[in-house]
Design a protein around this motif. Structure first.
Motif, PDB file in Angstrom:
ATOM      1  N   GLU A  31      43.795  51.137  42.192  1.00 55.29           N
ATOM      2  CA  GLU A  31      45.141  51.261  41.622  1.00 55.29           C
ATOM      3  C   GLU A  31      45.144  50.934  40.132  1.00 55.29           C
ATOM      4  O   GLU A  31      45.687  51.687  39.317  1.00 55.29           O
ATOM      5  CB  GLU A  31      46.086  50.318  42.379  1.00 55.29           C
ATOM      6  CG  GLU A  31      47.530  50.433  41.990  1.00 55.29           C
ATOM      7  CD  GLU A  31      48.402  49.501  42.824  1.00 55.29           C
ATOM      8  OE1 GLU A  31      49.210  48.786  42.216  1.00 55.29           O
ATOM      9  OE2 GLU A  31      48.259  49.489  44.056  1.00 55.29           O
ATOM     10  N   HIS A  34      42.759  53.473  38.147  1.00 51.81           N
ATOM     11  CA  HIS A  34      43.384  54.804  38.064  1.00 51.81           C
ATOM     12  C   HIS A  34      44.498  54.800  37.019  1.00 51.81           C
ATOM     13  O   HIS A  34      44.615  55.720  36.209  1.00 51.81           O
ATOM     14  CB  HIS A  34      43.929  55.244  39.422  1.00 51.81           C
ATOM     15  CG  HIS A  34      44.674  56.543  39.346  1.00 51.81           C
ATOM     16  ND1 HIS A  34      44.045  57.749  39.121  1.00 51.81           N
ATOM     17  CD2 HIS A  34      46.003  56.811  39.405  1.00 51.81           C
ATOM     18  CE1 HIS A  34      44.949  58.702  39.072  1.00 51.81           C
ATOM     19  NE2 HIS A  34      46.151  58.160  39.239  1.00 51.81           N
ATOM     20  N   ALA A  35      45.317  53.747  37.024  1.00 49.88           N
ATOM     21  CA  ALA A  35      46.423  53.663  36.067  1.00 49.88           C
ATOM     22  C   ALA A  35      45.916  53.566  34.626  1.00 49.88           C
ATOM     23  O   ALA A  35      46.501  54.160  33.720  1.00 49.88           O
ATOM     24  CB  ALA A  35      47.303  52.459  36.394  1.00 49.88           C
ATOM     25  N   GLU A  36      44.826  52.852  34.419  1.00 53.17           N
ATOM     26  CA  GLU A  36      44.339  52.626  33.060  1.00 53.17           C
ATOM     27  C   GLU A  36      43.415  53.733  32.552  1.00 53.17           C
ATOM     28  O   GLU A  36      43.401  54.027  31.368  1.00 53.17           O
ATOM     29  CB  GLU A  36      43.621  51.274  32.977  1.00 53.17           C
ATOM     30  CG  GLU A  36      44.565  50.110  33.165  1.00 53.17           C
ATOM     31  CD  GLU A  36      43.876  48.752  33.080  1.00 53.17           C
ATOM     32  OE1 GLU A  36      42.690  48.672  32.687  1.00 53.17           O
ATOM     33  OE2 GLU A  36      44.542  47.749  33.430  1.00 53.17           O
ATOM     34  N   PHE A  37      42.623  54.324  33.457  1.00 50.56           N
ATOM     35  CA  PHE A  37      41.619  55.291  33.034  1.00 50.56           C
ATOM     36  C   PHE A  37      41.869  56.697  33.578  1.00 50.56           C
ATOM     37  O   PHE A  37      41.214  57.644  33.149  1.00 50.56           O
ATOM     38  CB  PHE A  37      40.212  54.838  33.454  1.00 50.56           C
ATOM     39  CG  PHE A  37      39.731  53.612  32.728  1.00 50.56           C
ATOM     40  CD1 PHE A  37      39.012  53.724  31.548  1.00 50.56           C
ATOM     41  CD2 PHE A  37      39.987  52.341  33.233  1.00 50.56           C
ATOM     42  CE1 PHE A  37      38.564  52.597  30.877  1.00 50.56           C
ATOM     43  CE2 PHE A  37      39.547  51.211  32.576  1.00 50.56           C
ATOM     44  CZ  PHE A  37      38.838  51.330  31.389  1.00 50.56           C
ATOM     45  N   GLY A  38      42.755  56.813  34.565  1.00 57.14           N
ATOM     46  CA  GLY A  38      43.067  58.121  35.131  1.00 57.14           C
ATOM     47  C   GLY A  38      41.961  58.731  35.968  1.00 57.14           C
ATOM     48  O   GLY A  38      41.915  59.939  36.127  1.00 57.14           O
ATOM     49  N   ILE A  39      41.070  57.907  36.495  1.00 58.75           N
ATOM     50  CA  ILE A  39      39.983  58.449  37.310  1.00 58.75           C
ATOM     51  C   ILE A  39      40.320  58.335  38.794  1.00 58.75           C
ATOM     52  O   ILE A  39      41.182  57.555  39.189  1.00 58.75           O
ATOM     53  CB  ILE A  39      38.617  57.805  36.986  1.00 58.75           C
ATOM     54  CG1 ILE A  39      38.611  56.305  37.309  1.00 58.75           C
ATOM     55  CG2 ILE A  39      38.249  58.043  35.528  1.00 58.75           C
ATOM     56  CD1 ILE A  39      37.262  55.650  37.112  1.00 58.75           C
ATOM     57  N   THR A  40      39.626  59.112  39.598  1.00 57.40           N
ATOM     58  CA  THR A  40      39.928  59.205  41.027  1.00 57.40           C
ATOM     59  C   THR A  40      39.400  58.002  41.803  1.00 57.40           C
ATOM     60  O   THR A  40      38.559  57.237  41.316  1.00 57.40           O
ATOM     61  CB  THR A  40      39.283  60.469  41.621  1.00 57.40           C
ATOM     62  OG1 THR A  40      37.854  60.323  41.546  1.00 57.40           O
ATOM     63  CG2 THR A  40      39.735  61.720  40.899  1.00 57.40           C
ATOM     64  N   GLN A  41      39.871  57.902  43.033  1.00 53.98           N
ATOM     65  CA  GLN A  41      39.399  56.859  43.938  1.00 53.98           C
ATOM     66  C   GLN A  41      37.888  56.984  44.149  1.00 53.98           C
ATOM     67  O   GLN A  41      37.173  55.991  44.149  1.00 53.98           O
ATOM     68  CB  GLN A  41      40.155  56.961  45.277  1.00 53.98           C
ATOM     69  CG  GLN A  41      39.746  55.930  46.310  1.00 53.98           C
ATOM     70  CD  GLN A  41      38.562  56.389  47.168  1.00 53.98           C
ATOM     71  OE1 GLN A  41      38.373  57.573  47.408  1.00 53.98           O
ATOM     72  NE2 GLN A  41      37.778  55.444  47.611  1.00 53.98           N
TER      73      GLN A  41
END
Length: 117
Positions: A31, A34-41
């Motif tokens: 979470e 993803h919010a900080e770097f925009g990468i997937t799970q």
């Protein structure tokens, strides 16, 4: 892989910062990252795997969750590597601490503002 190679990646450094605060579930890590770097799970999972396989993080199951925690062993390797450079900055930090202490002492000993009323 060398410890600095592992932590050379900004995502892995950020994950280590999170784990240094306290243990996190993989979902919590995903979470934030993803919010900080925009990468997937899946990408975050790969970073967690690299950290785990290289001894930077441990994982334990807790029900259906996987809880990650920081491991300090590889960080000692970095600390030992940095030892050769400490002589460049420690005297400067010591001098700064001395000047800060002098300033605090001077303020403590100096008289307050004079009231002219």
């Amino acid at each position: 892989m060398h410890a600095l190679d592992i932590l050379g990646d900004p995502v892995r450094r950020r994950i280590m910062e999170l784990l240094a605060e306290n243990a996190h579930s993989s979902g919590q890590v995903v979470e934030v990252i993803h919010a900080e770097f925009g990468i997937t799970q899946a990408a975050v999972s790969q970073h967690l795997r690299v950290l785990r396989e290289n001894g930077f993080a441990s994982v334990r199951p807790e029900g259906a969750k996987r809880i990650y925690a920081v491991e300090t062993g590889p960080l000692r390797e970095i600390d030992q590597w940095l030892d050769r450079f400490r002589s460049h900055w420690e005297p400067k930090l010591d001098a700064l601490a001395t000047e800060v202490a002098r300033g605090k002492r001077k303020r403590r000993l100096s008289p307050g503002p004079v009231d002219t009323n």
